[in-house]
Structure formats: C-alpha cells, structure tokens
Design an enzyme around this catalytic site. Structure first.
Site, PDB file in Angstrom:
ATOM      1  N   ARG A 185       0.994   3.865  -3.286  1.00  0.00           N
ATOM      2  CA  ARG A 185       0.443   5.206  -3.050  1.00  0.00           C
ATOM      3  C   ARG A 185       1.554   6.233  -2.813  1.00  0.00           C
ATOM      4  O   ARG A 185       1.577   7.282  -3.454  1.00  0.00           O
ATOM      5  CB  ARG A 185      -0.500   5.193  -1.846  1.00  0.00           C
ATOM      6  CG  ARG A 185      -1.662   4.246  -2.021  1.00  0.00           C
ATOM      7  CD  ARG A 185      -2.653   4.350  -0.873  1.00  0.00           C
ATOM      8  NE  ARG A 185      -3.481   3.148  -0.819  1.00  0.00           N
ATOM      9  CZ  ARG A 185      -4.770   3.124  -0.522  1.00  0.00           C
ATOM     10  NH1 ARG A 185      -5.404   4.228  -0.238  1.00  0.00           N
ATOM     11  NH2 ARG A 185      -5.446   1.985  -0.471  1.00  0.00           N
TER      12      ARG A 185
ATOM     13  N   GLU B  36     -11.584   1.017 -10.875  1.00  0.00           N
ATOM     14  CA  GLU B  36     -11.165   0.106 -11.963  1.00  0.00           C
ATOM     15  C   GLU B  36     -12.058   0.127 -13.201  1.00  0.00           C
ATOM     16  O   GLU B  36     -11.563   0.112 -14.327  1.00  0.00           O
ATOM     17  CB  GLU B  36     -11.030  -1.328 -11.418  1.00  0.00           C
ATOM     18  CG  GLU B  36      -9.798  -1.554 -10.537  1.00  0.00           C
ATOM     19  CD  GLU B  36      -9.940  -1.050  -9.104  1.00  0.00           C
ATOM     20  OE1 GLU B  36     -11.038  -0.532  -8.744  1.00  0.00           O
ATOM     21  OE2 GLU B  36      -8.971  -1.156  -8.325  1.00  0.00           O
TER      22      GLU B  36
ATOM     23  N   GLU C  86       0.833  -1.215   0.000  1.00  0.00           N
ATOM     24  CA  GLU C  86       0.000   0.000   0.000  1.00  0.00           C
ATOM     25  C   GLU C  86       0.863   1.258   0.000  1.00  0.00           C
ATOM     26  O   GLU C  86       0.565   2.247  -0.661  1.00  0.00           O
ATOM     27  CB  GLU C  86      -0.944   0.019   1.216  1.00  0.00           C
ATOM     28  CG  GLU C  86      -2.016  -1.052   1.185  1.00  0.00           C
ATOM     29  CD  GLU C  86      -3.073  -0.855   0.079  1.00  0.00           C
ATOM     30  OE1 GLU C  86      -3.030   0.160  -0.625  1.00  0.00           O
ATOM     31  OE2 GLU C  86      -3.932  -1.740  -0.070  1.00  0.00           O
TER      32      GLU C  86
ATOM     33  N   THR D 267      -0.342   1.207 -10.651  1.00  0.00           N
ATOM     34  CA  THR D 267      -1.665   0.664 -10.312  1.00  0.00           C
ATOM     35  C   THR D 267      -2.495   1.655  -9.495  1.00  0.00           C
ATOM     36  O   THR D 267      -3.686   1.457  -9.298  1.00  0.00           O
ATOM     37  CB  THR D 267      -1.533  -0.698  -9.583  1.00  0.00           C
ATOM     38  OG1 THR D 267      -2.796  -1.362  -9.612  1.00  0.00           O
ATOM     39  CG2 THR D 267      -1.044  -0.518  -8.151  1.00  0.00           C
TER      40      THR D 267
END
Ligand code: DMJ
Length: 455
Positions: A110, A349, A106, A433
């Site tokens: 990020r 998404e 994570e 991503t």
C-alpha cells in the site's frame, strides 16, 4: 434523417471517446463521494469508519493509508484538486520515524507501492525520499538465517518478529523493492526481495506446490495446504509481474513451473465449472472445495500469463459466486455452492479480472459483468459517508470499515474498465497487487504531473 444525424455524431466522436462507457463518470462520482467522507470525518488518519463516521488508524500513529493508496487513482481519474490536496497532506504529515511495529507486506503493497507510483506519475522527488526512508526501515525483515523475510518490523528500532510467514507476504515485495532499486540506483532492495523468492521457490514440494505457512528461521513448512487464496495468491502474481516488469526470464520459468502444478492439482472441475480449491502441497490430495473473493484475482493473472481459456472459464465461475447472493462472499464451498465465510470487505479481485479480460478480448460480456458488480456494490455497500464492508452477504448487514484498497483498487479497476482505453496505457505498465502502476520503461508521462511541484 434523425438516424443519419446520430450516425454522423457517432462517427465524429474520436474512437477513444466512443470507447468510454457512461459508467466511468459514475464511478468517478462515487470515488468523490467516498473521498469526501474520508476528508470530512477522517482527514489525516489511515481510514474512515463509514457508519460511525469516525477515523481509524492501524497503529499508534497514522501512516495515511487512504491518501497514499488513493493518490494515483485520483490522477488517473483526472481529479487534480483532490490529488493536490492529498499530495500536500502526504508530504507534510507522513513520517515513518514513529514508534510503531508494522506488518511489512501490507505497508509494502500500500505505502511503498503507492509512494513509488506517486513518484513515477507526479515526479516530485519527495515521494521517492519517503519511499526510500520506508524501504530502509523495512530492510531488517530480510535478516533471517534463510533470507526469507520476517513478518513484522519496528520502524524505529528495526526489531523483527514472527518467524512464521507465508508465500504471499514473502513473495509480494519484489515489485516495490525492485522499483525502489530502479529509482535509487541501489540494487540492494531488489537483491534482498529477489533472494527471498529464490529461497521460497527452492522450498517447493516435489510436485511444485507451496504451502500456506513456513518458518523463516528453519525453512520448514508449518501448514501444507496449497491453494491460490490469501497467504499464497500474490506470490504467483509477482513471479509473473516481476518477469514482465524487470524482464527477468527466470521468474517466468518459476511461474510456469508453479502454474502447471496448480492447474494439475489445485484446479477442480465441478459440474462443468472450473474452480481452484485446496490440496496438500506434497501429495496433491484434495483438502477442500473452497474458493472466494481473494481467489478471484486468478482469472486476471491467468490472462496476463497467456491462458485465455482458463481465465474465461474461471471468471464465469466467479460470476456464479457473485450471483449467488447478489454480491460475492469471502469464501464458499463450490461443491455445495454454500457460503462458508459471509463477509464482503469491498474487495477488488473479481473486478480486476473483468478489467484484464475486457482489455485483452474486448468482449462486451466483461464490461457488462463489471456494470452489474458496480451496481450491486453501490446498492448494498454505499452509505451516507462512503462505502462500507458487508459483514454478511446473505443478510447484507454492513460493517463499520472502508479499506484503503477500495480507493486504490476497487474503484480504479472499475473506472479503467469503463474508461476509454487510452485513459491508461496497460501495455506500458505493470500494476502491483494493490493496483499501483509502474512503468515498464523509464519515460515519464507529463499528463499526470501535479503543479506546482514543490509547494
Ligand atoms: C489488497 O490489499 C491486495 O490486493 C492484496 O494482494 C490482497 N488483498 C487486498 C484486496 O482484497
């Protein structure tokens, strides 16, 4: 006469502006609404709880998840003042020298991801210094007997924990560590992340699938369910994007091997609709017919990999999922078309896939889809202080959370779907991503630089 005038006006507008939908400015305004909520009620914290209007931190110390994740979206939207303010906050307050154990994946997608794109777009070397400091503190995750990374690491002590990890959290480090190597001229980051991928690939089954959980000490699979959802999804995504970003042809071969198996075993057609469900990684035997908001990244990836036909078919199925209750659930059974996990945490998404399809095909259906997603999102998730997750897409009950990826991804993909094409050079970038863009080549774009550079 009026018609001729209108025609002339349209002809006089530059092609790029003609291509911009009025929704682009609307998305920008909603971004500001959410950012102002964060700014007013959660400044300096990881995130805003938009119903109680209180701040939320993931760990004991804030790591500024929202401003780091939001920064490059601000630059793309031309929100210069907000970007300058966010930059100042990050450079003054962000420190990784804190007594905190973090989930590497994570923090990589990020924070490391956001700091690297901030550095590329803004040019301030202090973003790179922060990225390097974070990267160095994360490196102990690779110290396992197999080279597969541990899931958690303490930022001060380097202590690692949890030998159970999954393909997504193992494979989705390559773009960020690779870019860190590129910008620091130190290959070690890329080498470690790349080796983890080689090891994971070597543990695939005889039918070329991976499972959901693997032990990073023994290399044994602990859960053999194979799918394209959470815990596996972005492993496949990074094989493809790593190949594109770094020109690494062996990653492309690995992607092709996996995707052929995924299309053979995991793909499922029900009443003429294409879905991707869950199968046993060793036998290919179907376990369940579950598909959800996370799997909805797949049409975008298939498109990027060159499979336009499957991409379109799967996006049409995703759209059916969205329409079931006017906003998509976290997961549903596509055999019975019933919801199995009813939440909607503002995920991007399905919008990301619409964006890739729109850019590649130019077919209006994908922008129209995006317009509907956007209207539903505003209708059901907007609050006075920002946007809230839905606890239940059937009842539309809200939940007191607003993930930082709403700024990094959901609003960015919506904006780019509606903005003129030259608002973002997709061909020249690879998006991680978390939708942080990295340049394929080394040239800088002065357009995004915020001045003064060193306040
Ligand atoms: C994001 O953090 C990333 O897109 C990740 O790959 C999957 N989950 C969220 C968004 O849904």
């Amino acid at each position: 006469m009026l018609l001729r005038g209108l025609l002339l006006a349209v002809l006089l507008v530059p092609a790029s502006a003609q291509d911009r939908s009025p929704y682009a400015d609307s998305v920008r305004a909603q971004f500001l609404h959410a950012w102002n909520g964060y700014r007013t009620y959660a400044w300096g914290h990881d995130a805003l709880r938009p119903l109680s209007r209180t701040p939320h931190d993931w760990y004991r110390a804030s790591l500024l998840m929202t401003p780091v994740d939001a920064f490059d979206t601000m630059l793309l939207m031309g929100l210069k003042e907000e970007a300058a303010e966010a930059k100042q906050l990050v450079l003054r307050r962000l420190s990784f020298d804190v007594d905190v154990e973090v989930q590497a994946f994570e923090v990589v997608i990020r924070l490391l991801g956001g700091l690297l794109s901030a550095y590329e777009m803004d040019g301030d070397p202090r973003f790179l210094a922060l990225a390097k400091d974070l990267g160095d503190r994360l490196m102990p995750i690779f110290n396992s007997p197999t080279g597969l990374p541990f899931r958690y690491v303490h930022l001060q002590t380097g202590a690692v924990r949890d030998s159970s990890n999954n393909p997504a959290e193992i494979g989705t480090l390559l773009l960020e560590f690779g870019m860190l190597s590129r910008h620091t001229q130190n290959p070690i980051y890329r080498q470690k992340a790349r080796r983890a991928i080689d090891v994971l690939f070597s543990r695939r089954s005889s039918i070329d699938l991976v499972g959901t959980w693997i032990d990073v000490v023994s290399g044994e699979w602990k859960n053999t369910s194979s799918h394209v959802g959470g815990a596996i999804d972005s492993y496949y995504e990074y094989l493809l994007k790593g190949a594109i970003l770094f020109g690494d042809t062996s990653l492309r071969r690995m992607y092709d091997v996996h995707v052929a198996a995924v299309n053979r075993y995991v793909a499922d057609t029900v009443s003429g609709s294409l879905w991707y469900g869950r199968v046993n990684m060793h036998t290919g035997v179907r376990i369940s017919r579950r598909y959800g908001a996370l799997e909805a990244f797949m049409p975008g990836m298939l498109l990027l990999g060159g499979d336009v036909q499957r991409s379109k078919a799967l996006q049409a199925s995703g759209d059916r999922m969205w329409r079931l209750h006017g906003i998509e659930p976290e997961e549903m059974d596509y055999g019975t078309m019933t919801v199995t996990q009813p939440s909607y945490p503002l995920r991007p998404e399905i919008i990301e896939s619409a964006f890739y399809l729109w850019r590649a095909t130019g077919e209006p259906v994908y922008r129209e889809m995006g317009e509907r997603f956007y209207r539903d999102l505003v209708r059901f998730c907007r609050t006075d202080a920002g946007f809230a997750h839905l606890r239940n897409v059937v009842t539309k009950e809200k939940e007191d959370a607003m993930e930082s990826f709403f700024f990094a991804e959901t609003l960015k993909y919506l904006y780019l779907l509606f903005a003129e094409k030259n608002a973002f050079d997709l061909e020249g970038h690879v998006l991680n991503t978390e939708a942080h863009p990295y340049r394929k080549h080394e040239t800088r774009n002065p357009k995004y630089e915020t001045r003064p550079k060193h306040e």
